[in-house]
Enzyme design. Structure first.
Site, PDB file in Angstrom:
ATOM      1  N   HIS A  60       0.845  -1.211   0.000  1.00 42.50           N
ATOM      2  CA  HIS A  60       0.000   0.000   0.000  1.00 42.50           C
ATOM      3  C   HIS A  60       0.873   1.252   0.000  1.00 42.50           C
ATOM      4  O   HIS A  60       1.451   1.614   1.017  1.00 42.50           O
ATOM      5  CB  HIS A  60      -0.883  -0.022   1.256  1.00 42.50           C
ATOM      6  CG  HIS A  60      -1.878   1.091   1.359  1.00 42.50           C
ATOM      7  ND1 HIS A  60      -3.068   0.958   2.021  1.00 42.50           N
ATOM      8  CD2 HIS A  60      -1.865   2.369   0.906  1.00 42.50           C
ATOM      9  CE1 HIS A  60      -3.750   2.091   1.970  1.00 42.50           C
ATOM     10  NE2 HIS A  60      -3.024   2.977   1.304  1.00 42.50           N
ATOM     11  N   ASP A 152      -8.922   3.483  -2.291  1.00 41.80           N
ATOM     12  CA  ASP A 152      -8.193   4.018  -1.146  1.00 41.80           C
ATOM     13  C   ASP A 152      -8.090   5.539  -1.143  1.00 41.80           C
ATOM     14  O   ASP A 152      -7.832   6.163  -2.173  1.00 41.80           O
ATOM     15  CB  ASP A 152      -6.783   3.437  -1.067  1.00 41.80           C
ATOM     16  CG  ASP A 152      -6.071   3.967   0.167  1.00 41.80           C
ATOM     17  OD1 ASP A 152      -6.581   3.744   1.269  1.00 41.80           O
ATOM     18  OD2 ASP A 152      -5.036   4.644   0.016  1.00 41.80           O
ATOM     19  N   ASP A 305       1.640   2.770   3.587  1.00 42.91           N
ATOM     20  CA  ASP A 305       0.758   3.895   3.223  1.00 42.91           C
ATOM     21  C   ASP A 305       1.601   5.151   2.956  1.00 42.91           C
ATOM     22  O   ASP A 305       1.200   6.271   3.315  1.00 42.91           O
ATOM     23  CB  ASP A 305      -0.325   4.164   4.277  1.00 42.91           C
ATOM     24  CG  ASP A 305      -1.484   4.985   3.708  1.00 42.91           C
ATOM     25  OD1 ASP A 305      -1.441   5.346   2.508  1.00 42.91           O
ATOM     26  OD2 ASP A 305      -2.429   5.279   4.459  1.00 42.91           O
TER      27      ASP A 305
HETATM   28  O1  DOR Z   1      -3.416   9.677   5.064  1.00 44.14           O
HETATM   29  C1  DOR Z   1      -3.788   9.234   3.982  1.00 44.14           C
HETATM   30  N1  DOR Z   1      -3.255   9.674   2.837  1.00 44.14           N
HETATM   31  N2  DOR Z   1      -4.748   8.318   3.966  1.00 44.14           N
HETATM   32  C2  DOR Z   1      -5.316   7.900   2.820  1.00 44.14           C
HETATM   33  O2  DOR Z   1      -6.175   7.064   2.876  1.00 44.14           O
HETATM   34  C3  DOR Z   1      -4.916   8.510   1.538  1.00 44.14           C
HETATM   35  C4  DOR Z   1      -3.558   9.031   1.606  1.00 44.14           C
HETATM   36  C5  DOR Z   1      -3.204   9.931   0.465  1.00 44.14           C
HETATM   37  O3  DOR Z   1      -3.484   9.611  -0.697  1.00 44.14           O
HETATM   38  O4  DOR Z   1      -2.579  10.982   0.717  1.00 44.14           O
HETATM   39 ZN    ZN Z   2      -6.503   4.654   2.811  1.00 43.33          ZN
END
Ligand code: DOR
Ligand code: ZN
Length: 428
Positions: A60, A152, A305
């Site tokens: 992710h 997402d 992430d």
């Molecule tokens: O903190 C986040 N940033 N959460 C997400 O679900 C998306 C992501 C982003 O694309 O910046």
């Molecule tokens: Zn997310």
């Protein structure tokens, strides 16, 4: 071309290999795993005192390419990934244009083949344009090379659409990855709802916003019999719901991220927008539950992430700042520091959640060290202490709350298809 990794402690979950030995790489392929390998004519990597593991896989991340190249692009994003020990990354579709058709998948694959430092696997959108209205062409995305589907960054609000996404995904053998957030509970919230949001005078996001959506998705997965993967879990009850569902046989997997086992919402104090992320940083009891979930196997995967943002998108009032933090270059050190050195988890368990488990979830034939296969390997020092310095990040964006944080654990080598991409901690 022959390379020998000498005397490293090899951990490979798939084969059960867990001992000091040598690895011979020939023409990019793992030629043998043997003690006292012949080094004649070979380039030798001295791995004494180091761990040698399958190349890390990030299930992710956000590479921001196409469309937001001022934050990150495929070249800088994969440089950052390589520096962090990742040899494969799966990138989310909230780009511009959105990854909701074959053309964008091909663009990313072609650009990654030309400019990428590691393997890049695009994740397609569940809904066209991430609008939550119509399903994207899931078969087309899969045949083009998408390894998962996700909206997402946004929840799939309609339960009916999510049900259809699950049914189609099973026809095409592609995993649905769900960002769980009920926007009607988030309302105007900008950080975790609790004591800190109250004293800061900011609107809170209740844990229930994540948990109600996890519950819905578990029910839809159970109803359809189709597997689902829950992205970035952060709350105690959310993890308990997944634990209970797994016990009843629901085919659910889930991930968390290093910030959810390393930080609480105390990091937001002082209106620190670098700690603004979605889902938000929670309370200590949630951090403890994340660690417990990792330990007992409820949480299958540690993903980054990685969410790069320009400094102008972070140097704003807390409510207006973008959500997310860069993560590639701190993920493994944070896991080693906060899970291994604090006595919560073995290195084997951490490596499993960063190699073979993400490979399985995404359907990649990777995450192991097997003779005859292309060689993706990460070599790290589990005891090297240093201070995180965001100015040294390879990522185009520096939005990390971990600047100045002391860690113990450093990536030494990243090897992709047999090529040394990071040598002695330096990008080649
Ligand atoms: O903190 C986040 N940033 N959460 C997400 O679900 C998306 C992501 C982003 O694309 O910046
Ligand atoms: Zn997310």
């Amino acid at each position: 071309m022959r390379t020998v990794i000498k005397n490293g402690h090899v951990i490979d979950i798939k084969s059960g290999l867990n001992k000091v030995t040598d690895i011979v790489i020939e023409d990019g392929i793992v030629a043998s795993v043997e003690e006292n390998a012949d080094i004649l004519g070979a380039e030798v990597i001295d791995a004494e005192g180091l761990y040698v593991v399958p190349g890390l896989i990030d299930a992710h991340c956000h590479l921001r390419d196409p469309g937001f190249e001022y934050k990150e692009d495929i070249e800088t994003g994969t440089k950052s990934a390589a520096k962090g020990g990742f040899t494969s990354v799966a990138c989310m579709p909230n780009t511009n244009p959105v990854i909701d058709n074959e053309t964008v998948v091909n663009y990313i694959k072609d650009k990654a083949a030309r400019e990428g430092y590691v393997h890049v696997f695009p994740i397609g959108a569940i809904s066209k344009g991430l609008k939550g209205e119509l399903l994207s062409e899931i078969g087309e995305l899969k045949f083009a090379g998408a390894v998962g589907i996700s909206d997402d960054g946004k929840p799939v609000v309609s339960s009916g659409l999510m049900k259809k996404a699950l049914i189609y995904s099973s026809m095409f053998d592609i995993t649905v990855i769900s960002h769980c957030e009920d926007m009607s509970l988030v309302e105007e919230g900008v950080m975790n709802e609790g004591y800190n949001s109250t004293i800061m005078g900011l609107k809170g996001i209740p844990s229930a916003a994540e948990e109600t959506m996890i519950a819905r998705d578990l029910i839809l997965s159970e109803y359809t019999g189709v597997p689902i993967h829950i992205a970035h879990v952060s709350t105690k009850l959310g993890i308990q719901l997944i634990r209970d569902a797994k016990k009843r046989g629901v085919k659910v997997t889930c991930e968390t991220c290093p910030h959810y086992f390393s930080l609480t919402d105390d990091s937001c104090l002082g209106f620190n927008t670098l700690a603004k992320v979605n889902p938000p940083l929670r309370r200590q009891e949630d951090v403890d539950a994340v660690i417990e979930g990792l330990k007992d196997g409820t949480i299958d995967i540690i993903a980054t992430d990685h969410a790069p943002h320009h400094k102008d998108e972070k140097n704003l009032e807390f409510g207006y700042a973008a959500n997310g933090m860069v993560g590639f270059e701190t993920a493994l050190p944070l896991a080693i520091t906060n899970l291994y050195h604090k006595g919560h988890m073995s290195l084997e368990a951490i490596i499993e959640k960063m190699t073979i488990n993400p490979a399985k979830m995404l359907g990649l034939a990777k995450g192991d060290i097997s003779v005859g296969k292309m060689c993706d390997i990460t070599i790290f020092d589990a005891n090297k202490e240093y201070t995180v310095d965001i100015s040294k990040f390879e990522s185009k964006s520096k939005n990390s709350p971990f600047d100045g944080y002391s860690v113990k654990g450093a990536v030494k080598y990243t090897i992709v298809d047999g090529n040394i991409v990071v040598r002695d901690g330096m990008l080649m």
